[in-house]
Design an enzyme around this catalytic site. Structure first.
Site, PDB file in Angstrom:
ATOM      1  CG  ASP A  10     -14.067  63.745  70.468  1.00 26.67           C
ATOM      2  OD1 ASP A  10     -15.240  63.882  70.863  1.00 26.67           O
ATOM      3  OD2 ASP A  10     -13.772  63.212  69.380  1.00 26.67           O
ATOM      4  CG  ASP A  12     -18.344  59.027  69.127  1.00 28.34           C
ATOM      5  OD1 ASP A  12     -18.182  57.811  69.330  1.00 28.34           O
ATOM      6  OD2 ASP A  12     -19.299  59.677  69.589  1.00 28.34           O
ATOM      7  CG  ASP A 170     -12.490  63.387  65.530  1.00 22.42           C
ATOM      8  OD1 ASP A 170     -12.977  63.571  66.664  1.00 22.42           O
ATOM      9  OD2 ASP A 170     -13.166  63.030  64.549  1.00 22.42           O
TER      10      ASP A 170
END
Length: 223
Positions: A10, A12, A170
């Site tokens: 990922d 961001d 995250d």
């Protein structure tokens, strides 16, 4: 494990700390409709979703035309801000970890992000990362996370078997996407979702220094 191994990241909250950039653009989107901005915690809770779905989640009472205007305002503000090392810096240790993985035999790197192609390319170019990744999957070509389409496309593009791939992110959307695609998942503890929302991950790390060992363990098993 023989054959290529895929580390799928990922962006961001995982590679870059873009919360100020995202929050500023979302605040402008709400201001465009004379609406109070959501709390930063609420904005960060939808990071990872495609932008239309994120706005719909934060503004469920607004009409489709209003959401479309908010979407335009977000994009105008986001790309009006400086994209790069100041607005969205890499997390500590990210560059060294990516360079090491890119140089490891049999390892391929990929991206699976809720960002648009334009947003992703801007971030990668700003940090000089474009050459490190073998597959780039983004919201322009796929349904929003947690739909598994991005992971499945990355597997097909790189020729990596599901059991040799790890989705690293995250948010719970990253973890749910990876699990839906049949790959192992690795949560990072420095991003935008708290630990209780990451409980479904196969493993978790709290710093990039722990990434190589965690990947070796996960690649050593079968999905």
């Amino acid at each position: 494990m023989t054959g290529p191994r895929l580390a799928l990241f990922d962006v961001d909250g995982t590679l870059v700390d873009s919360q100020s950039h995202i929050a500023g653009a979302m605040e402008a989107a709400f201001a465009a409709e004379n609406l109070p901005a959501p709390r930063r915690e609420a904005i960060l809770s939808v990071v990872g979703l495609s932008l239309p779905l994120a706005i719909a989640t934060l503004a469920p009472a607004q009409s489709e035309p209003a959401r479309a205007r908010m979407l335009d305002a977000y994009r105008e503000t986001y790309f009006g801000l400086r994209v790069g090392t100041e607005a969205s810096p890499l997390f500590p240790g990210a560059r060294a970890a990516l360079d090491a993985l890119a140089g490891a035999p049999g390892v391929v790197l990929g991206i699976a992000t809720g960002k648009s192609r334009r947003g992703l390319e801007a971030i990668l170019a700003a940090h000089g990362l474009s050459q490190l990744f073998d597959t780039l999957q983004h919201a322009d070509d796929h349904p929003s996370k947690p739909h598994p389409a991005m992971v499945l496309a990355a597997l097909e593009e790189t020729g990596v078997a599901p059991g040799a791939a790890v989705m690293i992110g995250d948010t719970k959307f990253d973890i749910e996407m990876g699990r839906a695609a049949g790959v192992r998942t690795l949560a990072v503890g420095w991003g935008y979702h708290p630990a209780d929302r990451l409980a479904g991950a196969d493993a978790r790390i709290d710093g990039f220094g722990a990434l190589p060992a965690a990947l070796d363990r996960l690649w050593g098993g079968s999905a």
